[in-house]
Design a protein around this motif. Structure first.
Motif, PDB file in Angstrom:
ATOM      1  N   UNK A 284       0.847  -1.192   0.000  1.00 15.22           N
ATOM      2  CA  UNK A 284       0.000   0.000   0.000  1.00 15.22           C
ATOM      3  C   UNK A 284       0.880   1.238   0.000  1.00 15.22           C
ATOM      4  N   UNK A 285       0.621   2.129  -0.939  1.00 16.18           N
ATOM      5  CA  UNK A 285       1.302   3.423  -1.011  1.00 16.18           C
ATOM      6  C   UNK A 285       0.303   4.471  -0.540  1.00 16.18           C
ATOM      7  N   UNK A 286       0.662   5.188   0.533  1.00 21.24           N
ATOM      8  CA  UNK A 286      -0.222   6.199   1.122  1.00 21.24           C
ATOM      9  C   UNK A 286       0.357   7.586   0.908  1.00 21.24           C
ATOM     10  N   UNK A 287      -0.460   8.461   0.349  1.00 22.49           N
ATOM     11  CA  UNK A 287      -0.072   9.856   0.174  1.00 22.49           C
ATOM     12  C   UNK A 287      -0.620  10.649   1.356  1.00 22.49           C
ATOM     13  N   UNK A 288       0.247  11.014   2.277  1.00 25.83           N
ATOM     14  CA  UNK A 288      -0.165  11.803   3.435  1.00 25.83           C
ATOM     15  C   UNK A 288       0.219  13.267   3.264  1.00 25.83           C
ATOM     16  N   UNK A 289       0.250  13.703   2.017  1.00 26.96           N
ATOM     17  CA  UNK A 289       0.522  15.114   1.732  1.00 26.96           C
ATOM     18  C   UNK A 289      -0.760  15.758   1.222  1.00 26.96           C
ATOM     19  N   UNK A 290      -0.729  17.019   1.054  1.00 23.89           N
ATOM     20  CA  UNK A 290      -1.851  17.738   0.452  1.00 23.89           C
ATOM     21  C   UNK A 290      -1.647  17.935  -1.032  1.00 23.89           C
ATOM     22  N   UNK A 291      -0.740  17.154  -1.616  1.00 21.19           N
ATOM     23  CA  UNK A 291      -0.347  17.331  -3.003  1.00 21.19           C
ATOM     24  C   UNK A 291      -0.745  16.136  -3.863  1.00 21.19           C
ATOM     25  N   UNK A 292      -0.986  16.376  -5.135  1.00 18.80           N
ATOM     26  CA  UNK A 292      -1.118  15.284  -6.092  1.00 18.80           C
ATOM     27  C   UNK A 292       0.290  14.835  -6.444  1.00 18.80           C
TER      28      UNK A 292
ATOM     29  N   UNK B  98      -4.177  13.810  -3.222  1.00 19.66           N
ATOM     30  CA  UNK B  98      -3.932  14.083  -1.804  1.00 19.66           C
ATOM     31  C   UNK B  98      -4.710  13.100  -0.921  1.00 19.66           C
ATOM     32  N   UNK B  99      -4.039  12.521   0.039  1.00 21.75           N
ATOM     33  CA  UNK B  99      -4.556  11.558   1.033  1.00 21.75           C
ATOM     34  C   UNK B  99      -4.983  10.213   0.431  1.00 21.75           C
TER      35      UNK B  99
ATOM     36  N   UNK C  95       6.761  18.875 -10.511  1.00 21.07           N
ATOM     37  CA  UNK C  95       7.908  17.979 -10.693  1.00 21.07           C
ATOM     38  C   UNK C  95       8.989  18.169  -9.631  1.00 21.07           C
ATOM     39  N   UNK C  96       8.591  18.701  -8.469  1.00 20.26           N
ATOM     40  CA  UNK C  96       9.516  18.805  -7.338  1.00 20.26           C
ATOM     41  C   UNK C  96       9.558  17.465  -6.626  1.00 20.26           C
ATOM     42  N   UNK C  97      10.748  16.998  -6.310  1.00 17.20           N
ATOM     43  CA  UNK C  97      10.917  15.754  -5.578  1.00 17.20           C
ATOM     44  C   UNK C  97      10.471  15.966  -4.134  1.00 17.20           C
ATOM     45  N   UNK C  98       9.486  15.185  -3.673  1.00 18.72           N
ATOM     46  CA  UNK C  98       8.983  15.335  -2.301  1.00 18.72           C
ATOM     47  C   UNK C  98       9.248  14.090  -1.448  1.00 18.72           C
ATOM     48  N   UNK C  99       9.681  12.989  -2.089  1.00 12.93           N
ATOM     49  CA  UNK C  99       9.949  11.743  -1.360  1.00 12.93           C
ATOM     50  C   UNK C  99      10.984  10.961  -2.146  1.00 12.93           C
ATOM     51  N   UNK C 100      11.984  10.430  -1.443  1.00 12.93           N
ATOM     52  CA  UNK C 100      13.044   9.662  -2.103  1.00 12.93           C
ATOM     53  C   UNK C 100      13.600   8.673  -1.086  1.00 12.93           C
ATOM     54  N   UNK C 101      13.293   7.395  -1.289  1.00 17.43           N
ATOM     55  CA  UNK C 101      13.751   6.372  -0.352  1.00 17.43           C
ATOM     56  C   UNK C 101      13.957   5.052  -1.075  1.00 17.43           C
ATOM     57  N   UNK C 102      15.029   4.366  -0.735  1.00 20.19           N
ATOM     58  CA  UNK C 102      15.254   3.024  -1.230  1.00 20.19           C
ATOM     59  C   UNK C 102      14.643   2.052  -0.226  1.00 20.19           C
ATOM     60  N   UNK C 103      13.791   1.164  -0.710  1.00 19.81           N
ATOM     61  CA  UNK C 103      13.140   0.200   0.179  1.00 19.81           C
ATOM     62  C   UNK C 103      13.582  -1.212  -0.172  1.00 19.81           C
ATOM     63  N   UNK C 104      13.754  -2.009   0.865  1.00 19.52           N
ATOM     64  CA  UNK C 104      14.104  -3.420   0.725  1.00 19.52           C
ATOM     65  C   UNK C 104      12.898  -4.254   1.146  1.00 19.52           C
ATOM     66  N   UNK C 105      12.972  -5.546   0.903  1.00 19.07           N
ATOM     67  CA  UNK C 105      11.915  -6.454   1.337  1.00 19.07           C
ATOM     68  C   UNK C 105      11.761  -6.385   2.854  1.00 19.07           C
TER      69      UNK C 105
ATOM     70  N   UNK D 255       7.242  -2.570   7.871  1.00 16.12           N
ATOM     71  CA  UNK D 255       6.217  -1.519   7.826  1.00 16.12           C
ATOM     72  C   UNK D 255       4.827  -2.073   7.593  1.00 16.12           C
ATOM     73  N   UNK D 256       4.701  -3.408   7.549  1.00 18.32           N
ATOM     74  CA  UNK D 256       3.401  -3.999   7.248  1.00 18.32           C
ATOM     75  C   UNK D 256       3.030  -3.855   5.785  1.00 18.32           C
ATOM     76  N   UNK D 257       4.041  -3.739   4.929  1.00 22.67           N
ATOM     77  CA  UNK D 257       3.866  -3.575   3.485  1.00 22.67           C
ATOM     78  C   UNK D 257       3.104  -2.283   3.152  1.00 22.67           C
ATOM     79  N   UNK D 258       3.510  -1.202   3.855  1.00 22.29           N
ATOM     80  CA  UNK D 258       2.936   0.132   3.625  1.00 22.29           C
ATOM     81  C   UNK D 258       4.091   1.118   3.436  1.00 22.29           C
ATOM     82  N   UNK D 259       4.006   1.911   2.380  1.00 21.65           N
ATOM     83  CA  UNK D 259       4.954   3.007   2.144  1.00 21.65           C
ATOM     84  C   UNK D 259       4.173   4.286   2.338  1.00 21.65           C
ATOM     85  N   UNK D 260       4.545   5.066   3.355  1.00 25.57           N
ATOM     86  CA  UNK D 260       3.857   6.328   3.656  1.00 25.57           C
ATOM     87  C   UNK D 260       4.691   7.475   3.092  1.00 25.57           C
ATOM     88  N   UNK D 261       4.050   8.260   2.256  1.00 26.43           N
ATOM     89  CA  UNK D 261       4.704   9.421   1.670  1.00 26.43           C
ATOM     90  C   UNK D 261       4.201  10.656   2.393  1.00 26.43           C
ATOM     91  N   UNK D 262       5.116  11.323   3.098  1.00 24.45           N
ATOM     92  CA  UNK D 262       4.755  12.524   3.887  1.00 24.45           C
ATOM     93  C   UNK D 262       5.420  13.734   3.307  1.00 24.45           C
TER      94      UNK D 262
END
Length: 92
Positions: free
Chosen positions: A22-30, A45-46, A69-79, A85-92
């Motif tokens: 699950x990818x969660x957008x916790x920002x006010x942005x598209x 958003x959300x 096109x501003x970078x707001x999230x950048x993370x390398x994720x492993x298994x 994280x319970x298979x959740x990526x939260x974008x803040x």
């Protein structure tokens, strides 16, 4: 017992096609979300979306860009990161 239950849930959710993340957008942005610079999804958003991934394809570099096109999230994720994280990526 809790470990056995967690393993059972994980096995039940994992298919030959992969495991839903699950990818969660916790920002006010598209956002436009990419993995290793390939389009993964767009999120309002959300908004949250479930996308299937395979352990063999990780690690992934997950990035999110706003409408300008501003970078707001950048993370390398492993298994291991996804499992923790319970298979959740939260974008803040």
């Amino acid at each position: 017992m809790l470990l056995a239950a967690t393993a059972a849930v994980l096995l039940a959710c994992t298919t030959p096609q992969g495991t839903p993340v699950t990818y969660k957008n916790e920002t006010g942005l598209s956002l436009t979300v990419t993995n290793d610079d390939f389009l993964l999804t767009t999120l309002a958003p959300t908004e949250s979306k479930r996308i299937t991934t395979k352990e063999s394809l990780l690690p992934d570099r997950i990035r999110a860009y706003d409408e300008r096109n501003n970078l707001v999230f950048d993370r390398t994720v492993t298994w291991e990161d996804l499992k923790a994280s319970g298979f959740v990526v939260v974008i803040k």
